[in-house]
Design an enzyme around this catalytic site. Sequence first.
Site, short mmCIF file in Angstrom:
data_model
loop_
_atom_site.label_atom_id
_atom_site.label_comp_id
_atom_site.label_asym_id
_atom_site.label_seq_id
_atom_site.Cartn_x
_atom_site.Cartn_y
_atom_site.Cartn_z
N GLY A 10 0.93 -1.31 0.03
CA GLY A 10 0.16 0.07 0.01
C GLY A 10 0.90 1.12 0.09
N GLN A 11 0.19 2.51 -0.08
CA GLN A 11 0.95 3.53 -0.04
C GLN A 11 1.79 3.72 0.95
OE1 GLN A 11 -0.54 8.10 -1.61
NE2 GLN A 11 -1.58 7.27 0.26
N THR A 101 -6.77 7.60 11.48
CA THR A 101 -7.13 8.71 10.53
C THR A 101 -7.72 9.96 11.46
OG1 THR A 101 -8.74 9.41 8.69
CG2 THR A 101 -9.29 7.73 10.36
N TYR A 125 -16.54 5.73 7.04
CA TYR A 125 -15.39 5.57 7.09
C TYR A 125 -14.73 5.70 8.31
CZ TYR A 125 -10.42 6.04 6.44
OH TYR A 125 -8.81 6.07 6.39
#
Length: 284
Positions: A10-11, A101, A125
């Site tokens: 992933g990033q 996040t 999310y």
Amino acid sequence: MKVAVIGANGQLGNDLVEVFKEDSSFEVVPLTHKDLDVTIPDTLGILRELKPDVIINTAAYVRVDDSELYPEKAFHVNAIGALNIARVASEINAVNVYISTDYVFDGAKGEPYNEEDNPNPINVYGLSKYAGEIFTRNYSKKYYIVRVASLYGKAGARGKGGNFVDFMVQKARNGEEIKVVDDMFMSPTYTKDVARTLKKFLELNPVFGIYHMVNEGLCSWYEFAKAIFEILEWKVEVKPIKSNELKRLAKRPRFSALKNKKLEALGLKMRHWREALREYFEKR
Ligand SMILES: NC(=O)c1ccc[n+]([C@@H]2O[C@H](COP(=O)([O-])OP(=O)(O)OC[C@H]3O[C@@H](n4cnc5c(N)ncnc54)[C@H](OP(=O)(O)O)[C@@H]3O)[C@@H](O)[C@H]2O)c1
């Protein structure tokens, strides 16, 4: 220190693997979705075999608007996945690092959120990630919840098909009109800087808990887009628009900038987002 990175292609995972590999005091084990699926406990035996000292769980369902349509998908990966990893981490006595996040916050504070502020997610999310945080906190013996924000890195977010910076560059190359919201503020953060800081952080062995880890400073998405073309020295017009002009499924916090209060108390300072953005382009 043996470190297993989940979501290794992933990033963020990609930069974590690169940064930890450069330091011989770490043994990094990259694990992709092919190696294990955080939602399927039967696939997690690999962690029991590897017995890492640290598990960094970057696996996530990151599509914010699609999470409104498919909440079960978001909760499956972001929350149940976190529960599964927390259980295995406790069983093998590993430190569990859950990447979270800025979207756990509602944006009403109007100034940067620190680790003591109460989350109040306003979209699926954010809520699924907050549930992942709670599972991590309550099911891990040893854990760090590391909140990052508005990530960009050379691998691009797999779940989003790229990152904001590359989307802007691509739009400019295609000669498309560029309109960006100027009423949403955040902390743009370079994944390489998160990886470097997380490595130093683990070396310090700090007390378990929640930490914010973002580049210094904050800006609107419009300012961020303008900075991209300033650094590239491209003459590109960026038009400011309001977020209500974008008909998006998920509500987003108007102000989700983070402050690395606890990181700074440990003596770990992250550089300003403009400097980080400059390096991103130099390296590409
Ligand atoms: N991107 C942002 O702006 C941002 C902002 C704040 C926080 N974060 C958090 O930062 C973390 C990393 O995000 P990112 O930008 O690096 O996203 P990304 O590029 O989409 O990486 C997520 C990785 O997780 C893997 N994955 C997805 N579902 C999985 C599953 N069920 N089991 C195992 N692996 C799975 C993906 O592999 P496949 O693609 O092969 O499925 C991918 O390698 C996430 O926790 C995200 O919530 C991101």
